[in-house]
Design an enzyme around this catalytic site. Structure first.
Site: not given
Length: 716
Positions: A16-21, A23, A135, A38
């Site tokens: 998975g991928q988000g704005a700040t990190a 996984v 979230d 992460k």
């Protein structure tokens, strides 16, 4: 490859991928154990220091089976980036579960309850530790499979989490826009300046959207064109939502907003669970924070659902399976009221069978005494009601169309939608077949009960008839009644005539019951034949075969959408796959309509006719039983009167005998009478026989009273 001191991973193993990190799936260098790491990117280090370390601190504080565990905080060798080493959940997220075509219309009821239990338990642990997540969404709820095959869901991604008490507020904005509280949406997505502060209830809004998504397979608030294409309408829907509404949609461009107060008919949750869940959704999807429930009430109401037990009830007359959610400590009366709410059958008219046996439910007794039921082995509710059958939406209405040109993303989305409708058709086909099986089984049991009633009533009628016939036909009674003395007694003759009449009535009742038995046997044979035809049905296998072939093409489309384009030959194959996929979908829906729906509807009509016959037969047997009981009661009275009369006659004969000993012998009669001594003995024996017969008739009446204790259904 990247690594820390103890863990190793490849950047291709992205979870998975988000704005700040991002996984990744990683392994322990020594044990080979799978973990999730992460890794924070450059953007994350632009945040204030206290924000950067907040996730570490929150995770260290938490320890619960429904929250992803933090194993260690390490650093990469070269850049010395912080790395969180966490528990690896091998089955993806709740979002990946919901994106599967099988769950296009929401999770099955059992799985939804697992999600509810896990989310509530995890959130309760957060609130006990004064943490607000900020979230909550299906993508941040991970799934793994336990040792016994059960799903376990865990909250993850605490990058936006912070400590916050119930009465505290915050002003920073985090979260995913579809799941954001409208006040946060206004500032974060619409970029409108406002000075609102937010409390812990923002998590409740996100939970409400998540639970709705899990229950239905779609978001509750959908503007025309989608939530991310029409943000102003999205905000309008969430802020203008009336009290009690749990969803809103705009069906056409610039069209009106439409509100829903119930879950859609395509939802897999039973009406019993929906009735418990909808009020919770309505009160946590409340835009005004002052009107929104607090966590205490949310936990109380959700725990109330999770502590309930399910009693499966199949309404035989209506041909509908119900899930009745009650507490184990509730009484039968509360259970019956819950059944009344779902079936409209009043408690006094509810009769139950379980596995072929009558269940007499005492209203004051604990519901714990109700037998353990399942969807395939429910309590069968017997009542007078009109068959209505399973209510459902035709899956063909939810089948999208392929665009003519090759568009890999659009083709994938269309195939996914069609496949989702196909799986819905498969579920409905199984439900329709299961419903027919429950109809046949329930009717068979009712007819078995009626046959048993016939046998018992017939036994009582024949026994009474045998006693009456034997008493009326004895030589001793005939010889006694042939004497001039008894022939002159009009009362005795009338009583004997009445006994003959009662014997004739009982004979007719016996014949009537025998004819009813034959009628029930004929109906049962017809039922067995229909049941065998349903068992031979192969529509489920045909639908499953189409789905397997469609699923293979769908997986090809899923791979192709990740590519920038297709070569000429591949594109031709892709076009052929679209054609084949459409043909398979058409065949699947044709089988569903012609082999499942039409046969089910015909079965409902036949079921209604059979139920009318059963009710008429039951009422007829009730009347026959009453006639037999009345005959027994009257025969008992007549026998007692006749017995009394015979005693008086016997006494008179004794007196005549005493007088005759002192008088001269009478002249010879042209027709000699029986000796008075023998006549006296006959009278005494006949008296005793009458008493025994009256006693037997009294016993028969007691048996009939027990038969009549089972309440009859109301008149149609």
């Amino acid at each position: 490859m990247q690594s820390t001191a103890n863990y190793l991973w490849h950047t291709d193993d992205l979870l998975g991928q988000g704005a700040t990190a991002s996984v990744y799936k990683a392994r322990n260098k020594k044990s080979g154990e799978l973990v999730a790491v992460k890794v924070f990117n450059t953007t994350s280090y632009l945040r204030p220091r206290e924000v950067q370390v907040r996730e570490f601190e929150v995770l260290r504080k938490l320890n619960h089976q429904n929250i992803v565990k933090l194993f260690a905080v390490e650093e990469t060798g070269g850049s010395r980036q912080k790395v969180l080493v966490m528990e690896y959940c091998s089955s993806g997220s709740l979002l990946s579960v919901l994106e599967s075509p099988e769950n296009a219309f929401g999770l099955p009821e059992d799985e939804f309850l697992v999600v509810l239990r896990c989310v509530v338990a995890g959130m309760n642990h957060l609130r006990e530790n004064g943490i607000v997540h900020r979230d909550i969404k299906p993508g941040n709820i991970m799934r793994l499979v336990g040792e016994e095959g059960q799903s376990i869901y865990k909250l993850t991604d605490f990058g936006a989490a912070r400590e916050l008490d119930d009465d505290e507020k915050f002003v920073s904005v985090y979260g995913t826009e579809e799941y954001l509280h409208p006040d946060m949406y206004e500032r974060a997505v619409l970029r409108k300046p406002q000075q609102k502060a937010f409390g812990v209830t923002v998590d409740l809004w996100s939970i409400g959207v998540t639970l709705y998504h899990a229950a239905t397979g779609s978001l509750p608030f959908i503007p025309f064109g989608g939530p991310r294409r029409n943000k102003e309408i999205m905000y309008r829907i969430t802020t203008e939502k009336p009290a009690g509404a749990i969803a809103g949609a705009q069906r056409r461009e610039n069209g009106p907003l439409e509100w829903s107060y119930t879950l859609p008919i395509t939802c897999q949750l039973s009406l019993g669970l929906q009735s418990q869940l909808v009020p919770i959704l309505a009160n946590i999807l409340e835009v005004e924070q002052a009107k929104c429930w607090g966590f205490d009430q949310f936990f109380a109401e959700t725990s109330d659902i999770l502590q309930r037990v399910v009693v499966h009830v199949f309404s035989l007359s209506q041909a509908v399976l119900h899930h009745i959610y009650i507490h184990a400590h509730n009484t039968i009366a509360i259970f019956q009221e819950a059944v009344h709410k779902q079936t409209s059958v009043a408690p006094r008219h509810q009769e139950y069978l379980f596995e072929g046996h009558l269940c007499v439910l005492e209203p004051s007794v604990s519901a714990q005494h109700i037998a353990h039921t399942t969807a395939s082995s429910p309590l069968t509710l017997f009542s007078t009601a009109i068959p209505k059958g399973l209510a459902f939406r035709d899956p063909a209405l939810d089948v999208p169309k392929f665009v003519p040109k090759v568009d890999l993303q659009a083709d994938y989305n269309t195939a996914k939608g069609v496949l989702g409708a196909g799986y819905q058709a498969l579920r409905l086909a199984r439900a329709l077949l299961d419903g027919q099986e429950l109809m046949f089984r329930g009717l068979h049991w009712v007819m078995e009960v009626l046959q048993a009633t016939c046998r018992r009533t017939l036994e009582v009628a024949r026994t009474s008839l045998l006693y009456l016939s034997s008493s009326l036909g004895t030589e001793r009674f005939s010889s006694v009644t042939g004497t001039p003395e008894i022939q002159e007694l009009k009362a005795a003759a009338e009583l004997r005539s009445r006994l003959r009449t009662l014997a004739e009535v009982l004979s007719r009742c016996s014949q009537n019951i025998t004819e009813t038995q034959e009628s029930l046997s004929s109906l049962n044979r017809e039922l067995v034949k229909s049941r065998d035809q349903v068992h031979e049905d192969r529509s489920i296998q045909q639908i499953q075969c189409c789905l397997d072939k469609m699923n293979f093409i769908y997986k090809q489309f899923k791979k192709s959408r990740m590519r920038p384009g297709l070569g000429y030959n591949e594109e031709q194959i892709h076009k052929l796959d679209k054609v084949n996929f459409s043909h398979l979908a058409k065949r699947l829906l044709q089988v569903f309509q012609e082999e499942c729906v039409q046969k089910y509807q015909a079965s409902l009509v036949t079921h209604g006719k059979r139920m009318r016959v059963v009710h008429e037969t039951r009422n007829h047997l009730r009347l026959v039983g009453c006639s037999v009981a009345a005959c027994n009661t009257e025969a008992q009275g007549v026998q007692e009167s006749l017995s009394k009369l015979l005693e008086e006659l016997s006494h008179q004969l004794l007196q005549d005998r005493a007088k005759g000993a002192q008088a001269s012998p009478p002249p010879m009669a042209p027709y000699p009478s029986p000796p008075r001594k023998d006549l006296l003995l006959h009278m005494q024996e006949l008296c005793e026989g009458m008493k025994l017969l009256a006693s037997d008739l009294l016993d028969n009446n007691r048996i009939i009273e027990r038969l009549n204790r089972v309440p009859a259904p109301p008149d149609v």
